[in-house]
Write a protein that holds these residues in place. Sequence first.
Motif, mmCIF file in Angstrom:
data_model
loop_
_atom_site.group_PDB
_atom_site.id
_atom_site.type_symbol
_atom_site.label_atom_id
_atom_site.label_comp_id
_atom_site.label_asym_id
_atom_site.label_seq_id
_atom_site.Cartn_x
_atom_site.Cartn_y
_atom_site.Cartn_z
ATOM 1 N N SER A 107 -20.942 28.704 17.500
ATOM 2 C CA SER A 107 -21.779 28.873 16.249
ATOM 3 C C SER A 107 -20.760 29.398 15.171
ATOM 4 O O SER A 107 -19.621 29.824 15.306
ATOM 5 C CB SER A 107 -22.920 30.085 16.491
ATOM 6 O OG SER A 107 -23.888 29.978 15.254
ATOM 7 N N VAL A 108 -21.054 29.268 13.854
ATOM 8 C CA VAL A 108 -20.660 29.910 12.672
ATOM 9 C C VAL A 108 -21.673 30.710 11.901
ATOM 10 O O VAL A 108 -22.807 30.312 11.762
ATOM 11 C CB VAL A 108 -19.936 28.913 11.549
ATOM 12 C CG1 VAL A 108 -19.363 29.514 10.740
ATOM 13 C CG2 VAL A 108 -19.020 27.995 12.464
ATOM 14 N N GLY A 164 -16.675 32.675 13.266
ATOM 15 C CA GLY A 164 -17.467 31.990 14.093
ATOM 16 C C GLY A 164 -17.055 32.366 15.663
ATOM 17 O O GLY A 164 -16.387 32.827 15.869
ATOM 18 N N LEU A 218 -17.190 22.002 16.198
ATOM 19 C CA LEU A 218 -16.626 22.998 15.360
ATOM 20 C C LEU A 218 -15.368 22.205 14.473
ATOM 21 O O LEU A 218 -14.952 22.655 13.455
ATOM 22 C CB LEU A 218 -15.840 23.951 16.291
ATOM 23 C CG LEU A 218 -16.999 24.831 16.871
ATOM 24 C CD1 LEU A 218 -16.156 25.714 18.067
ATOM 25 C CD2 LEU A 218 -17.217 25.923 15.831
ATOM 26 N N LEU A 239 -16.042 21.180 10.786
ATOM 27 C CA LEU A 239 -15.937 22.193 9.634
ATOM 28 C C LEU A 239 -14.853 22.041 8.738
ATOM 29 O O LEU A 239 -13.778 21.736 8.973
ATOM 30 C CB LEU A 239 -15.844 23.588 10.373
ATOM 31 C CG LEU A 239 -17.081 23.972 11.134
ATOM 32 C CD1 LEU A 239 -16.877 25.292 11.831
ATOM 33 C CD2 LEU A 239 -18.595 24.117 10.316
ATOM 34 N N TRP A 261 -22.419 24.582 9.194
ATOM 35 C CA TRP A 261 -22.522 24.836 10.683
ATOM 36 C C TRP A 261 -24.146 24.080 10.862
ATOM 37 O O TRP A 261 -24.123 23.174 11.790
ATOM 38 C CB TRP A 261 -22.542 25.916 11.228
ATOM 39 C CG TRP A 261 -22.743 25.923 12.869
ATOM 40 C CD1 TRP A 261 -23.467 26.875 13.503
ATOM 41 C CD2 TRP A 261 -21.820 25.205 13.703
ATOM 42 N NE1 TRP A 261 -23.535 26.385 14.727
ATOM 43 C CE2 TRP A 261 -22.630 25.589 15.036
ATOM 44 C CE3 TRP A 261 -20.865 24.365 13.724
ATOM 45 C CZ2 TRP A 261 -22.086 25.016 16.271
ATOM 46 C CZ3 TRP A 261 -20.393 24.078 14.823
ATOM 47 C CH2 TRP A 261 -20.802 24.203 15.963
#
Length: 320
Positions: free
Chosen positions: A111-112, A121, A161, A164, A285
């Motif tokens: 997660s972020v 994150g 991820l 991003l 995210w």
Amino acid sequence: MKVAIEGCCHGELDQIYATLKQLEESTQSKVDLLLICGDFQAVRNEQDLESMAVPVKYRQMQTFHKYYSGEAVAPVLTIFIGGNHEAASHLWELPYGGWVAPNIYYVGYASVLTYGGLRFGGLSGIFKRQDYMKGHFERPPFCKDTVRSFYHVREVDVFRLKQLQQPIDMFMSHDWPNGIAHHGNLQWLLKTKPFFREDIDAGQLGSAPAMELLQIMRPLYWFSAHLHVKFSAVVRHDMATGEETQSGVTKFLSLDKCLPRRHFLQVIDFPEAQGEKKLCYDAEWLCVLRKTASLDQCSPGYQHMPAKDLEVFYCCLGLS
């Protein structure tokens, strides 16, 4: 804003918060956020204890249950990632993260988040090649195999991820990025932990996907735990901006587990962080999660990611 970093928690919340209080009193300052780099052990009851990949003789309730029941309250906002010794039956309920107790938040598989003007994150678990390309197939009741594979990093989370594009201030992983030892005082590390030598020489100490993420995301700080030693390193990046190339760095810090006379806690000051002190989901995210929802797989079969060219896939997602 002051952020405290903790290595492996191993359920020692009372001791961690007590140490943090002593630090605040000695420095006449206030810590705003606590990040814990895995092995949190959010054990609510005996059933959770049985779903933790720890030898029976080492299983203990520890202190999290007091914060879960309301007997105690975390004195500072606490964010943690999963390690390889967690209460699987509890964290399984929160694949995308969530509150496990008042003021204590679990990141989920990955997660972020944002808080106080900082963007950070995390990636839960450790890297094991045999499970990397599988889906998150583990379900209660866990057997002796799935109680361990539950904590293994999956490629789908790393892939997300990698999409991003916005700068990130801090990132957490439980195991070290592979090769990070060569960016710090390697001689000191081998003197302190001589049994690391074989894995370092073979290029097997740490997680290859974590190093890929570090090189792609280039956060200001990367925090880890798992190997129970305090170790710092600096990774230098060359970043092309138009016709010029600028240098940037990621400062790596790994901390020990919570034990007497161990270096398990450190505070970092972010004086420029002046945002609202409210924990929020990161918008980019959430967009990545929505656009990649079709990649979720709940079977042990191998899964191949859509594209190796991240920029092309990013544009196809409509995130550019």
